[in-house]
Design a protein around this motif. Structure first.
Motif, PDB file in Angstrom:
ATOM      1  N   ARG A 210       0.867  -1.159   0.140  1.00 28.24           N
ATOM      2  CA  ARG A 210      -0.025  -0.053  -0.163  1.00 28.24           C
ATOM      3  C   ARG A 210       1.001   1.232  -0.060  1.00 28.24           C
ATOM      4  O   ARG A 210       0.518   2.370  -0.833  1.00 28.24           O
ATOM      5  CB  ARG A 210      -0.886  -0.048   1.241  1.00 28.24           C
ATOM      6  CG  ARG A 210      -1.921  -1.340   1.284  1.00 28.24           C
ATOM      7  CD  ARG A 210      -2.573  -1.604   0.066  1.00 28.24           C
ATOM      8  NE  ARG A 210      -3.539  -0.467  -0.140  1.00 28.24           N
ATOM      9  CZ  ARG A 210      -4.611  -0.643  -0.985  1.00 28.24           C
ATOM     10  NH1 ARG A 210      -4.682  -1.510  -2.059  1.00 28.24           N
ATOM     11  NH2 ARG A 210      -5.532   0.317  -0.941  1.00 28.24           N
ATOM     12  N   VAL A 211       1.942   1.331   0.778  1.00 28.58           N
ATOM     13  CA  VAL A 211       2.876   2.430   0.791  1.00 28.58           C
ATOM     14  C   VAL A 211       3.504   2.601  -0.809  1.00 28.58           C
ATOM     15  O   VAL A 211       3.362   3.818  -1.085  1.00 28.58           O
ATOM     16  CB  VAL A 211       4.194   2.357   1.748  1.00 28.58           C
ATOM     17  CG1 VAL A 211       5.247   3.349   1.674  1.00 28.58           C
ATOM     18  CG2 VAL A 211       3.609   2.201   3.290  1.00 28.58           C
ATOM     19  N   LYS A 212       3.864   1.607  -1.427  1.00 31.24           N
ATOM     20  CA  LYS A 212       4.382   1.765  -2.622  1.00 31.24           C
ATOM     21  C   LYS A 212       3.042   2.284  -3.467  1.00 31.24           C
ATOM     22  O   LYS A 212       3.655   3.096  -4.666  1.00 31.24           O
ATOM     23  CB  LYS A 212       4.892   0.261  -3.194  1.00 31.24           C
ATOM     24  CG  LYS A 212       6.049  -0.114  -2.387  1.00 31.24           C
ATOM     25  CD  LYS A 212       6.594  -1.610  -2.862  1.00 31.24           C
ATOM     26  CE  LYS A 212       8.021  -1.806  -2.325  1.00 31.24           C
ATOM     27  NZ  LYS A 212       7.955  -3.371  -2.444  1.00 31.24           N
ATOM     28  N   GLU A 213       2.123   1.834  -3.444  1.00 31.29           N
ATOM     29  CA  GLU A 213       1.242   2.280  -4.453  1.00 31.29           C
ATOM     30  C   GLU A 213       0.747   3.916  -3.957  1.00 31.29           C
ATOM     31  O   GLU A 213       0.748   4.472  -4.885  1.00 31.29           O
ATOM     32  CB  GLU A 213      -0.336   1.758  -4.029  1.00 31.29           C
ATOM     33  CG  GLU A 213      -0.527   0.383  -4.530  1.00 31.29           C
ATOM     34  CD  GLU A 213      -1.764  -0.316  -3.931  1.00 31.29           C
ATOM     35  OE1 GLU A 213      -2.927   0.289  -3.658  1.00 31.29           O
ATOM     36  OE2 GLU A 213      -1.898  -1.854  -4.015  1.00 31.29           O
ATOM     37  N   ILE A 214       0.837   4.172  -2.772  1.00 29.94           N
ATOM     38  CA  ILE A 214       0.788   5.699  -2.586  1.00 29.94           C
ATOM     39  C   ILE A 214       2.072   6.458  -2.999  1.00 29.94           C
ATOM     40  O   ILE A 214       2.079   7.647  -3.551  1.00 29.94           O
ATOM     41  CB  ILE A 214       0.448   6.116  -1.291  1.00 29.94           C
ATOM     42  CG1 ILE A 214      -0.982   5.502  -0.862  1.00 29.94           C
ATOM     43  CG2 ILE A 214       0.767   7.411  -0.664  1.00 29.94           C
ATOM     44  CD1 ILE A 214      -1.281   5.189   0.785  1.00 29.94           C
TER      45      ILE A 214
END
Length: 112
Positions: A35-39
């Motif tokens: 999720r951090v990578k997506e953001i």
């Protein structure tokens, strides 16, 4: 008490957890890292703290939507299909338990 090393956004964190929960912590960390990578792909590297706050809000929103689906199957957030009231209550309890674990994990991360 066990200790595991997790990696989120390229940074390692040593996390204490109950014995036997190591795989669960690794799985949760993997999800958070995704999720951090997506953001960060969407907004860039805006600082670790801001990325983690935004990720926390995103995950909290997902949790809230799932909780809403369970508590009010007729809500716009609910998908097609239905479950019994007992199943809904059990799932809601499970979601609340997961939320508590995520909050405890976040507290541990903040202490490091």
């Amino acid at each position: 008490m066990a200790q595991v090393s997790i990696r989120i956004n390229g940074r390692s964190y040593d996390i204490a957890c109950d014995d036997g929960q190591e795989d669960r912590i690794h799985a949760l960390a993997g999800y958070v890292d995704e999720r951090v990578k997506e953001i960060s792909d969407a907004v860039g590297q805006i600082g670790e703290q801001r990325l983690l706050v935004m990720t926390s809000l995103l995950i909290a929103d997902e949790l809230g939507m799932a909780h809403e689906k369970l508590k009010n199957p007729a809500s716009p957030a609910a998908e097609a299909g239905s479950i019994s009231a007992a199943e809904s209550d059990a799932l809601a309890d499970n979601i609340e338990s997961m939320a508590e674990r995520v909050e405890a994990l976040a507290d541990r991360l903040n202490k490091d």
